[in-house]
Design a protein around this motif. Structure first.
Motif, PDB file in Angstrom:
ATOM      1  N   LEU A  78      -4.755  -1.870  -7.487  1.00  0.00           N
ATOM      2  CA  LEU A  78      -5.976  -1.283  -6.968  1.00  0.00           C
ATOM      3  C   LEU A  78      -5.863   0.227  -7.132  1.00  0.00           C
ATOM      4  O   LEU A  78      -4.953   0.847  -6.578  1.00  0.00           O
ATOM      5  N   ARG A  94      -4.150   3.796  -4.676  1.00  0.00           N
ATOM      6  CA  ARG A  94      -5.169   4.835  -4.515  1.00  0.00           C
ATOM      7  C   ARG A  94      -4.636   6.091  -3.833  1.00  0.00           C
ATOM      8  O   ARG A  94      -5.030   7.194  -4.198  1.00  0.00           O
ATOM      9  N   ARG A 111       0.847  -1.194   0.000  1.00  0.00           N
ATOM     10  CA  ARG A 111       0.000   0.000   0.000  1.00  0.00           C
ATOM     11  C   ARG A 111       0.881   1.242   0.000  1.00  0.00           C
ATOM     12  O   ARG A 111       1.593   1.501   0.969  1.00  0.00           O
ATOM     13  N   ASP A 156      -1.805  -1.363  -3.897  1.00  0.00           N
ATOM     14  CA  ASP A 156      -2.802  -0.312  -3.726  1.00  0.00           C
ATOM     15  C   ASP A 156      -2.192   1.037  -4.099  1.00  0.00           C
ATOM     16  O   ASP A 156      -1.325   1.557  -3.397  1.00  0.00           O
ATOM     17  N   GLU A 161     -11.363  -3.778  -3.808  1.00  0.00           N
ATOM     18  CA  GLU A 161     -10.404  -4.733  -3.258  1.00  0.00           C
ATOM     19  C   GLU A 161     -10.880  -6.186  -3.303  1.00  0.00           C
ATOM     20  O   GLU A 161     -10.085  -7.078  -3.603  1.00  0.00           O
TER      21      GLU A 161
END
Length: 136
Positions: free
Chosen positions: A93, A58, A24, A56, A125
């Motif tokens: 993601l 985002r 992440r 991830d 997810e």
């Protein structure tokens, strides 16, 4: 969940129940941080023998084109060499806006017949985790 590495720009964790690495990004990263982050996740992948990764993006956004090409060309070879017998899948993601940008960029990568690492883009997810586990 095993959490081996944390920095101000990246959090890595491993889900042994799913044999899944989770990367992440917590903020936009420099090119060097980008490469260092991928080196860290690769080291964890070797340790856990896990070729299924959820990345991830985002909070970070997309890498610049040079860094994306580095991942798809140079890093991909390191990934394959590190886990030659493993199923290798990467689920990115992203936000819907970034998914619309990233999917066409990955389309060229998918045309490479020597590619044994699958990459898909997701905006949620759960479908990403399901694809990582089952390839569907």
């Amino acid at each position: 969940m095993y959490a081996p590495a944390t920095s101000d720009y990246l959090r890595l964790s491993y889900r042994p129940d799913l044999q899944l690495l989770i990367m992440r990004w917590t903020r936009p990263a420099t090119s060097q941080e980008h490469r260092d982050g991928y080196a860290a996740v690769l080291a964890l992948a070797r340790q856990e023998q896990s070729g299924r990764w959820l990345i991830d993006l985002r909070s970070r956004g997309l890498a610049d084109l040079n860094d994306l090409h580095w991942v798809l060309n140079d890093f991909r070879h390191d990934f394959q060499a590190a886990l030659p017998g493993a199923t290798r899948r990467i689920a990115y993601l992203t936000t819907p806006y970034h998914a619309d940008i990233l999917r066409p960029r990955l389309a060229e990568y998918d045309q490479n017949s020597g590619n044994s690492t699958q990459i898909q883009v997701f905006t949620e997810e759960l479908p990403a985790q399901q694809w990582l586990q089952h390839g569907q």
